[in-house]
Design a protein around this motif. Structure first.
Motif, PDB file in Angstrom:
ATOM      1  N   HIS A 195       0.825  -1.210   0.000  1.00 52.89           N
ATOM      2  CA  HIS A 195       0.000   0.000   0.000  1.00 52.89           C
ATOM      3  C   HIS A 195       0.861   1.263   0.000  1.00 52.89           C
ATOM      4  CE1 HIS A 195      -3.550  -2.383   0.972  1.00 52.89           C
ATOM      5  NE2 HIS A 195      -2.864  -2.962   1.933  1.00 52.89           N
ATOM      6  N   LEU A 196       0.453   2.249  -0.771  1.00 53.14           N
ATOM      7  CA  LEU A 196       1.034   3.582  -0.689  1.00 53.14           C
ATOM      8  C   LEU A 196       0.077   4.407   0.164  1.00 53.14           C
ATOM      9  CD1 LEU A 196       2.086   4.126  -4.421  1.00 53.14           C
ATOM     10  CD2 LEU A 196       3.316   2.946  -2.590  1.00 53.14           C
ATOM     11  N   CYS A 197       0.556   4.866   1.315  1.00 57.16           N
ATOM     12  CA  CYS A 197      -0.335   5.571   2.243  1.00 57.16           C
ATOM     13  C   CYS A 197      -0.030   7.064   2.256  1.00 57.16           C
ATOM     14  CB  CYS A 197      -0.225   4.995   3.651  1.00 57.16           C
ATOM     15  SG  CYS A 197      -1.438   5.765   4.751  1.00 57.16           S
ATOM     16  N   HIS A 198      -1.046   7.837   1.922  1.00 62.52           N
ATOM     17  CA  HIS A 198      -0.914   9.295   1.828  1.00 62.52           C
ATOM     18  C   HIS A 198      -1.451  10.017   3.058  1.00 62.52           C
ATOM     19  CE1 HIS A 198       0.089   9.421  -2.589  1.00 62.52           C
ATOM     20  NE2 HIS A 198      -0.434   8.217  -2.506  1.00 62.52           N
ATOM     21  N   CYS A 199      -1.683   9.312   4.158  1.00 59.75           N
ATOM     22  CA  CYS A 199      -2.275   9.966   5.336  1.00 59.75           C
ATOM     23  C   CYS A 199      -1.323  11.020   5.902  1.00 59.75           C
ATOM     24  CB  CYS A 199      -2.673   8.938   6.390  1.00 59.75           C
ATOM     25  SG  CYS A 199      -1.330   8.355   7.448  1.00 59.75           S
ATOM     26  N   ALA A 200      -1.885  11.937   6.673  1.00 57.30           N
ATOM     27  CA  ALA A 200      -1.103  13.048   7.223  1.00 57.30           C
ATOM     28  C   ALA A 200       0.054  12.541   8.090  1.00 57.30           C
ATOM     29  CB  ALA A 200      -2.012  13.967   8.030  1.00 57.30           C
ATOM     30  N   GLN A 201      -0.182  11.459   8.834  1.00 60.83           N
ATOM     31  CA  GLN A 201       0.873  10.930   9.711  1.00 60.83           C
ATOM     32  C   GLN A 201       2.021  10.325   8.891  1.00 60.83           C
ATOM     33  OE1 GLN A 201      -2.453  10.131  10.210  1.00 60.83           O
ATOM     34  NE2 GLN A 201      -2.779  11.454  11.974  1.00 60.83           N
ATOM     35  N   CYS A 202       1.696   9.643   7.799  1.00 61.08           N
ATOM     36  CA  CYS A 202       2.755   9.067   6.955  1.00 61.08           C
ATOM     37  C   CYS A 202       3.564  10.163   6.264  1.00 61.08           C
ATOM     38  CB  CYS A 202       2.173   8.097   5.932  1.00 61.08           C
ATOM     39  SG  CYS A 202       1.756   6.485   6.633  1.00 61.08           S
ATOM     40  N   GLN A 203       2.894  11.245   5.872  1.00 54.18           N
ATOM     41  CA  GLN A 203       3.632  12.359   5.280  1.00 54.18           C
ATOM     42  C   GLN A 203       4.621  12.925   6.287  1.00 54.18           C
ATOM     43  OE1 GLN A 203       1.316  15.407   3.188  1.00 54.18           O
ATOM     44  NE2 GLN A 203      -0.342  13.913   3.073  1.00 54.18           N
ATOM     45  N   LYS A 204       4.148  13.115   7.505  1.00 56.32           N
ATOM     46  CA  LYS A 204       4.994  13.711   8.545  1.00 56.32           C
ATOM     47  C   LYS A 204       6.192  12.815   8.856  1.00 56.32           C
ATOM     48  CE  LYS A 204       3.825  17.051  10.810  1.00 56.32           C
ATOM     49  NZ  LYS A 204       4.113  18.459  10.480  1.00 56.32           N
ATOM     50  N   ILE A 205       5.931  11.542   9.069  1.00 56.24           N
ATOM     51  CA  ILE A 205       6.989  10.655   9.563  1.00 56.24           C
ATOM     52  C   ILE A 205       7.988  10.261   8.482  1.00 56.24           C
ATOM     53  CG2 ILE A 205       6.080   8.291   9.333  1.00 56.24           C
ATOM     54  CD1 ILE A 205       6.560   8.324  12.551  1.00 56.24           C
ATOM     55  N   THR A 206       7.552  10.308   7.200  1.00 56.50           N
ATOM     56  CA  THR A 206       8.509  10.036   6.122  1.00 56.50           C
ATOM     57  C   THR A 206       9.154  11.325   5.632  1.00 56.50           C
ATOM     58  OG1 THR A 206       6.835  10.268   4.378  1.00 56.50           O
ATOM     59  CG2 THR A 206       7.196   8.042   5.250  1.00 56.50           C
ATOM     60  N   GLY A 207       8.554  12.473   5.953  1.00 52.59           N
ATOM     61  CA  GLY A 207       9.038  13.742   5.420  1.00 52.59           C
ATOM     62  C   GLY A 207       8.796  13.834   3.932  1.00 52.59           C
TER      63      GLY A 207
ATOM     64  N   ASP B 245      -2.654  -0.039  -4.247  1.00 47.40           N
ATOM     65  CA  ASP B 245      -3.552   1.119  -4.122  1.00 47.40           C
ATOM     66  C   ASP B 245      -2.840   2.304  -3.466  1.00 47.40           C
ATOM     67  OD1 ASP B 245      -3.454   0.233  -1.455  1.00 47.40           O
ATOM     68  OD2 ASP B 245      -5.388  -0.765  -1.597  1.00 47.40           O
ATOM     69  N   ASN B 246      -3.488   3.443  -3.571  1.00 45.53           N
ATOM     70  CA  ASN B 246      -3.079   4.662  -2.877  1.00 45.53           C
ATOM     71  C   ASN B 246      -4.152   4.927  -1.833  1.00 45.53           C
ATOM     72  OD1 ASN B 246      -0.731   6.166  -4.459  1.00 45.53           O
ATOM     73  ND2 ASN B 246      -2.063   5.190  -5.965  1.00 45.53           N
ATOM     74  N   ILE B 247      -3.786   4.718  -0.549  1.00 45.25           N
ATOM     75  CA  ILE B 247      -4.810   4.865   0.495  1.00 45.25           C
ATOM     76  C   ILE B 247      -4.705   6.231   1.183  1.00 45.25           C
ATOM     77  CG2 ILE B 247      -5.009   2.360   0.785  1.00 45.25           C
ATOM     78  CD1 ILE B 247      -3.373   2.605   3.356  1.00 45.25           C
ATOM     79  N   PHE B 248      -5.761   6.612   1.845  1.00 42.38           N
ATOM     80  CA  PHE B 248      -5.910   7.956   2.433  1.00 42.38           C
ATOM     81  C   PHE B 248      -5.649   9.039   1.378  1.00 42.38           C
ATOM     82  CE2 PHE B 248      -5.605   5.294   6.111  1.00 42.38           C
ATOM     83  CZ  PHE B 248      -6.447   5.897   7.035  1.00 42.38           C
ATOM     84  N   TRP B 249      -6.163   8.771   0.175  1.00 39.55           N
ATOM     85  CA  TRP B 249      -5.948   9.650  -0.981  1.00 39.55           C
ATOM     86  C   TRP B 249      -6.465  11.062  -0.728  1.00 39.55           C
ATOM     87  CZ3 TRP B 249      -2.813   9.785  -4.802  1.00 39.55           C
ATOM     88  CH2 TRP B 249      -3.098  10.512  -5.966  1.00 39.55           C
ATOM     89  N   HIS B 250      -7.553  11.168   0.041  1.00 35.89           N
ATOM     90  CA  HIS B 250      -8.115  12.502   0.297  1.00 35.89           C
ATOM     91  C   HIS B 250      -7.214  13.342   1.188  1.00 35.89           C
ATOM     92  CE1 HIS B 250      -9.318  10.317   3.878  1.00 35.89           C
ATOM     93  NE2 HIS B 250      -9.627  11.444   4.469  1.00 35.89           N
ATOM     94  N   GLU B 251      -6.221  12.690   1.853  1.00 33.62           N
ATOM     95  CA  GLU B 251      -5.299  13.451   2.706  1.00 33.62           C
ATOM     96  C   GLU B 251      -3.979  13.748   1.994  1.00 33.62           C
ATOM     97  OE1 GLU B 251      -4.636  11.882   6.683  1.00 33.62           O
ATOM     98  OE2 GLU B 251      -6.726  11.224   6.838  1.00 33.62           O
ATOM     99  N   ARG B 252      -3.867  13.372   0.717  1.00 33.32           N
ATOM    100  CA  ARG B 252      -2.585  13.520   0.002  1.00 33.32           C
ATOM    101  C   ARG B 252      -2.113  14.970   0.013  1.00 33.32           C
ATOM    102  NH1 ARG B 252      -6.528  13.482  -3.707  1.00 33.32           N
ATOM    103  NH2 ARG B 252      -6.410  14.777  -5.573  1.00 33.32           N
ATOM    104  N   ALA B 253      -0.783  15.121  -0.099  1.00 33.73           N
ATOM    105  CA  ALA B 253      -0.186  16.459  -0.074  1.00 33.73           C
ATOM    106  C   ALA B 253      -0.816  17.319  -1.175  1.00 33.73           C
ATOM    107  CB  ALA B 253       1.321  16.351  -0.294  1.00 33.73           C
ATOM    108  N   PRO B 254      -1.101  18.590  -0.865  1.00 31.03           N
ATOM    109  CA  PRO B 254      -1.740  19.453  -1.861  1.00 31.03           C
ATOM    110  C   PRO B 254      -0.907  19.653  -3.128  1.00 31.03           C
ATOM    111  CG  PRO B 254      -1.211  20.684   0.159  1.00 31.03           C
ATOM    112  CD  PRO B 254      -0.925  19.241   0.435  1.00 31.03           C
ATOM    113  N   TRP B 255       0.404  19.358  -3.055  1.00 29.25           N
ATOM    114  CA  TRP B 255       1.279  19.512  -4.224  1.00 29.25           C
ATOM    115  C   TRP B 255       1.467  18.204  -4.977  1.00 29.25           C
ATOM    116  CZ3 TRP B 255       5.095  16.093  -3.108  1.00 29.25           C
ATOM    117  CH2 TRP B 255       5.377  15.856  -1.760  1.00 29.25           C
ATOM    118  N   TYR B 256       0.843  17.111  -4.490  1.00 33.06           N
ATOM    119  CA  TYR B 256       1.149  15.799  -5.076  1.00 33.06           C
ATOM    120  C   TYR B 256       0.650  15.647  -6.509  1.00 33.06           C
ATOM    121  CZ  TYR B 256       2.064  10.832  -5.427  1.00 33.06           C
ATOM    122  OH  TYR B 256       2.531   9.610  -5.829  1.00 33.06           O
TER     123      TYR B 256
END
Ligand SMILES: [Zn+2]
Ligand SMILES: [Zn+2]
Length: 138
Positions: free
Chosen positions: A25-37, A113-124
């Motif tokens: 899974h590719l996870c786009h949630c806010a927490q995954c963005q933060k922790i992976t940078g 899949d791309n999960i938590f898609w609605h939380e993806r970075a606004p620049w993605y």
């Protein structure tokens, strides 16, 4: 079952894992963005006994995010995310970027899949349309 080696950037943590993953899974949630940078996490799932640690387990630290089923294990020297157990130790999550893959190694699963898609970075969305270069831009 073929084995894939993996490890952290500084080389302290090394492991071997069977190329027998059940989910990717590719996870786009806010927490995954933060922790992976970065834009998203890329997590492979497999059975917990499919890994053999070769070195560096004493150099890892686990962070469990409060109030949500979410964790990260990383090398305390270089910060690379490395595999960790979830689901009461039954499931292993392997950050795809921690694997050492070459052109000859094909994972038994593709990103499904791309999960938590609605939380993806606004620049993605714009990133998907950006030009590519083999190395640094010219
Ligand atoms: Zn390291
Ligand atoms: Zn996530």
């Amino acid at each position: 079952m073929s084995k894939i080696t993996g490890g952290c950037l500084c080389g302290e943590v090394k492991f071997e894992v069977s190329n027998d993953f059940s989910q990717f899974h590719l996870c786009h949630c806010a927490q995954c963005q933060k922790i992976t940078g970065s834009a998203h996490a890329a997590n492979l799932f497999c059975q917990s006994d499919h890994i053999t640690w070769l070195s560096g387990t004493d150099k890892t630290k686990r962070f469990d995010y409060p109030n949500r089923y979410f964790a990260r294990v990383f090398c305390t020297e270089c910060g690379t995310g490395v595999p960790y157990l979830v689901n009461k130790g039954k499931t292993l999550i392997v950050p795809a970027g921690s694997l050492e893959l070459d052109e000859d190694t094909v994972l038994n699963v593709a990103p499904q899949d791309n999960i938590f898609w609605h939380e993806r970075a606004p620049w993605y969305d714009a990133a998907l349309d950006a030009p590519t270069f083999a190395g640094f831009p010219k």
